[in-house]
Structure formats: C-alpha cells, structure tokens
Design a protein around this motif. Structure first.
Motif, PDB file in Angstrom:
ATOM      1  N   GLY A  77       0.859  -1.368   0.171  1.00 55.70           N
ATOM      2  CA  GLY A  77      -0.167   0.149   0.033  1.00 55.70           C
ATOM      3  C   GLY A  77       0.926   1.247   0.027  1.00 55.70           C
ATOM      4  O   GLY A  77       0.539   2.164  -0.905  1.00 55.70           O
ATOM      5  N   ALA A  78       1.976   1.357   0.747  1.00 55.67           N
ATOM      6  CA  ALA A  78       2.663   2.464   0.894  1.00 55.67           C
ATOM      7  C   ALA A  78       3.525   2.512  -0.369  1.00 55.67           C
ATOM      8  O   ALA A  78       3.732   3.675  -1.029  1.00 55.67           O
ATOM      9  N   ALA A  79       3.780   1.545  -1.114  1.00 53.04           N
ATOM     10  CA  ALA A  79       4.366   1.643  -2.489  1.00 53.04           C
ATOM     11  C   ALA A  79       3.663   2.211  -3.308  1.00 53.04           C
ATOM     12  O   ALA A  79       3.852   2.899  -4.277  1.00 53.04           O
ATOM     13  N   VAL A  80       2.438   1.732  -3.380  1.00 49.20           N
ATOM     14  CA  VAL A  80       1.497   2.370  -4.292  1.00 49.20           C
ATOM     15  C   VAL A  80       1.278   3.930  -4.121  1.00 49.20           C
ATOM     16  O   VAL A  80       1.401   4.706  -5.031  1.00 49.20           O
ATOM     17  N   LEU A  81       1.210   4.217  -2.812  1.00 53.77           N
ATOM     18  CA  LEU A  81       0.997   5.904  -2.529  1.00 53.77           C
ATOM     19  C   LEU A  81       2.354   6.415  -3.202  1.00 53.77           C
ATOM     20  O   LEU A  81       2.243   7.554  -3.792  1.00 53.77           O
ATOM     21  N   ALA A  82       3.618   6.004  -2.948  1.00 55.28           N
ATOM     22  CA  ALA A  82       4.756   6.657  -3.394  1.00 55.28           C
ATOM     23  C   ALA A  82       4.949   6.629  -4.780  1.00 55.28           C
ATOM     24  O   ALA A  82       5.522   7.452  -5.332  1.00 55.28           O
ATOM     25  N   GLU A  83       4.135   5.932  -5.480  1.00 52.78           N
ATOM     26  CA  GLU A  83       4.091   5.821  -7.145  1.00 52.78           C
ATOM     27  C   GLU A  83       3.489   6.923  -7.481  1.00 52.78           C
ATOM     28  O   GLU A  83       3.385   7.666  -8.588  1.00 52.78           O
ATOM     29  N   ASN A  84       2.315   7.092  -6.924  1.00 56.16           N
ATOM     30  CA  ASN A  84       1.355   8.397  -7.048  1.00 56.16           C
ATOM     31  C   ASN A  84       1.283   9.875  -6.325  1.00 56.16           C
ATOM     32  O   ASN A  84       0.718  10.703  -6.629  1.00 56.16           O
ATOM     33  N   LEU A  85       2.397   9.710  -5.422  1.00 57.85           N
ATOM     34  CA  LEU A  85       2.520  11.190  -4.583  1.00 57.85           C
ATOM     35  C   LEU A  85       3.830  11.767  -4.697  1.00 57.85           C
ATOM     36  O   LEU A  85       4.942  10.836  -4.564  1.00 57.85           O
ATOM     37  N   GLY A  88       6.698  13.782   0.675  1.00 54.77           N
ATOM     38  CA  GLY A  88       6.687  14.881   1.615  1.00 54.77           C
ATOM     39  C   GLY A  88       5.026  15.018   1.718  1.00 54.77           C
ATOM     40  O   GLY A  88       4.416  15.652   2.588  1.00 54.77           O
ATOM     41  N   ALA A  89       4.251  14.439   0.840  1.00 53.00           N
ATOM     42  CA  ALA A  89       2.789  14.495   0.599  1.00 53.00           C
ATOM     43  C   ALA A  89       2.070  13.799   2.087  1.00 53.00           C
ATOM     44  O   ALA A  89       2.828  12.858   2.397  1.00 53.00           O
ATOM     45  N   LYS A  90       1.054  14.346   2.655  1.00 49.32           N
ATOM     46  CA  LYS A  90       0.257  14.074   3.681  1.00 49.32           C
ATOM     47  C   LYS A  90      -0.481  12.799   3.453  1.00 49.32           C
ATOM     48  O   LYS A  90      -1.191  13.020   2.480  1.00 49.32           O
ATOM     49  N   VAL A  91      -0.547  11.792   4.222  1.00 50.21           N
ATOM     50  CA  VAL A  91      -1.391  10.632   3.910  1.00 50.21           C
ATOM     51  C   VAL A  91      -2.184  10.190   5.170  1.00 50.21           C
ATOM     52  O   VAL A  91      -1.573  10.272   6.334  1.00 50.21           O
ATOM     53  N   GLY A 144     -11.659  14.623  -2.403  1.00 52.42           N
ATOM     54  CA  GLY A 144     -10.864  14.169  -3.599  1.00 52.42           C
ATOM     55  C   GLY A 144      -9.492  13.455  -3.364  1.00 52.42           C
ATOM     56  O   GLY A 144      -8.712  13.322  -4.172  1.00 52.42           O
ATOM     57  N   ALA A 145      -9.392  13.015  -1.991  1.00 49.66           N
ATOM     58  CA  ALA A 145      -7.902  12.228  -1.738  1.00 49.66           C
ATOM     59  C   ALA A 145      -8.052  11.059  -2.412  1.00 49.66           C
ATOM     60  O   ALA A 145      -8.857  10.177  -2.597  1.00 49.66           O
ATOM     61  N   LEU A 146      -6.891  10.651  -2.821  1.00 48.23           N
ATOM     62  CA  LEU A 146      -6.426   9.156  -3.202  1.00 48.23           C
ATOM     63  C   LEU A 146      -6.629   8.126  -2.259  1.00 48.23           C
ATOM     64  O   LEU A 146      -6.056   8.570  -1.110  1.00 48.23           O
TER      65      LEU A 146
END
Length: 330
Positions: A77-85, A88-91, A144-146
């Motif tokens: 899940g973290a890897a998917v986030l890193a690919e799209n953000l 320093g983006a807030k999750v 609108g958050a991913l």
C-alpha cells in the motif's frame, strides 16, 4: 516443482500455519526451498503487523525467518502511494502503527485527521479502527483524496472464528463515499510484484490455500501457482473454480514443492476416468489405485474444459466412491 523458479511466494495462514501451530510439513519444506538456493517470501494481506513482527511470530512457531523475507500489504500500500504522490505528501492512515511506519519509510507524512489536509488515504486492518477513524477518512475521500486499501478481505480468520476484516471497513467507506479504492493486496498485483522484486526474482511460484486471493493473484500476475489443501478452500471449491481462480498444481501441503511437478499438476491421470455433462460429473477408477488427489486433478482437468460452478459428483465404482469420500465430495 522448483525447477525453473527463483523465488517462492508463500501465503501464511492456512498454508504455513493454522492458528498457533505450523502446518506439519511447512518448516521442513521452507528450509528445503532455501537450501536449494531459491528465495522465499512470505506474502500476507494482513497490514496490522510489521515484517519484523511477522518474522518473530514465525520464529516462535519454529520457523526462523528474516524480516526481509516478509512482504506485507502495508508495504504494498505504501509503495502504491509513493508511485502516485510527491515526497512529503500527507497521507491519512486508517490502521496500525505498522502501516503508519511503512508510509513514513517511503518519504510520505502519516497523519490521522482530515484537518491536517491529507492528499491521500491508506486503509489497513486494525482491531482499534472506530467510527471516528472512518469519519476522518470519509471526509478526506469526499474531498478528492487518493484512496488506497491494503486489502479487501471481508473477514479475518481467528481462533474464535471469522471476524470482520479490512474489507468490511472498506465496504463501509464505499457506501459512505460512493468511491472505490485502489487495492494493494492479493488478489491485486502490487503485493506479489513487490515481493518478487524484493527477492530479485523473475520466475515466481505462488503457494496458498485460498482461490480468491492466493491463486487469483497468481493468475493475474502470470505466476505458476500451487493450491494446498491445508486451509480455507476445499476440493469442492476447486472443482467449481472459474478460469481466474484455477491453480496449475494441487497438493495436500507444501511438501509438494520438493516433488516433481508432474505429480501435482492439474491434468488427467491414467488411473481415473471422468465423464461429465451439464449436471453430473462421474468418476471411475481404471486401476483400483488409492489416489484421491489424482482423482481430484483428473476431475478438475475435465470439469474445467466444460465450464465452472458447482456440479453434482458421483462415483461409478467402489474405488471412486472411496476417493470421493476422502475428498469430501460425497
């Protein structure tokens, strides 16, 4: 079966252990895989525990494991986030501290409230998830958050029985937001792909007990798959499986990894004959040999050529009747 493979992906619950005990063949089979120079990765949809905690649990059960050998859906899940953000983006994290830690490791900033203006939501199982946590996620997703879900397993197997899993909480947010998340865990590809990459592999074999996660994930990823009959799904489930949930091999347990692949491949066996029509599958013995698993592989090979879904099964002779009883099909 290991010939031609450089990494073996292993499901945990129902494949390597059941409850608080290792499946009898598991420890020796895993050690033999390692001894052959083939990498091992334990792949789990459970996002509640860190790789270290999973490795420690396996060690306590009698299977020494390094954290690097564990791939979790929280990492995926973290890897998917890193690919799209951007870094320093807030999750906004809905889940345990283990999931929070994985978000931090990929250069993102985990938060817990929508007031901190997250641009994404990641959701993993936690026994402490409450209405307040879902409310924060709901507001962020509506803004609108991913949205990334570590998995959509509706139930979680425990010693008390099946309890609500992450998928049940995901379903609540789907209903509240009208949105659907990107899913990282099995049967989707990110978890399995990340596990193969972490092992430096290119030719993976996936072994598991669930058709809907382990085997379906392997099919989607184009991996060879082995279904073991030590966990959730049964011969009846296997016989009814659709094309997206059909394993290449079927065996009683992980000891099949060290046998020739021909012994467990789903294919017609000379010792058995199967006749099938739209409503009934009939099994007959050609040799009198006591081999229920051979009968199951033969039935699956024939049944799958004709369709999928539940079908009545009957034996044409005493040997066939005995095999069907052993398999729980009569």
């Amino acid at each position: 079966m290991l010939d031609g493979h450089d990494v073996v992906l292993l499901d945990l619950d129902g494949t390597v252990y059941r409850g608080g005990e290792l499946v009898p063949s598991a420890a020796g089979s895993v050690q033999d895989v390692r001894g052959r120079g083939v990498k091992v990765r334990f792949v789990t949809n459970n996002a509640a525990k860190s790789p270290q905690a999973v490795a420690d649990h396996l060690a306590r059960l009698g299977l020494p494991t390094e954290p690097v050998e564990v791939s979790t859906s929280s990492q995926a899940g973290a890897a998917v986030l890193a690919e799209n953000l951007p870094e320093g983006a807030k999750v906004l994290v809905v889940g345990t501290s283990a999931l929070e830690s994985e978000v931090d490791k990929v250069g993102l900033v985990p938060v817990r409230e929508v007031g901190e203006e997250p641009v994404a939501v990641v959701q993993g199982h936690s026994p402490d998830t409450a209405w307040k946590n879902l409310a924060e996620a709901c507001l962020a997703i509506r803004a609108g958050a991913l949205w990334v879900a570590c998995n959509e397993d509706v139930t979680l197997p425990t010693e008390r029985g099946e309890l609500p899993g992450n998928g049940a909480m995901v379903a609540a947010l789907k209903a509240a937001t009208g949105q659907s998340p990107t899913v990282a865990g099995k049967p989707e590809r990110p978890l399995l792909d990340n596990a193969v990459v972490s092992a430096g592999g290119t030719r993976a074999l996936m072994a598991g007990d669930r058709l809907d996660t382990d085997i379906a994930g392997a099919v989607r990823a184009g991996m060879t798959s082995l279904m073991v009959l030590t966990g959730v799904h049964t011969p009846a489930d296997l016989l009814a499986a659709g094309p997206d949930k059909r394993p290449d091999h079927v065996a009683p347990d992980l000891s099949a990894l060290h046998r020739p692949g021909a012994e467990s491949v789903v294919a017609e066996q000379p010792e058995w004959k199967v006749r099938v029509d739209d409503t009934v599958l009939e099994l007959a013995s050609n040799s009198g040999k006591d081999d229920p698993l051979g009968a199951l592989r033969t039935m699956c090979a024939v049944r799958w050529r004709h369709g999928s879904g539940a079908i009545a099964v009957r034996g044409a002779d005493p040997h066939a009747d005995s095999a069907l009883r052993t398999l729980g099909l009569s």
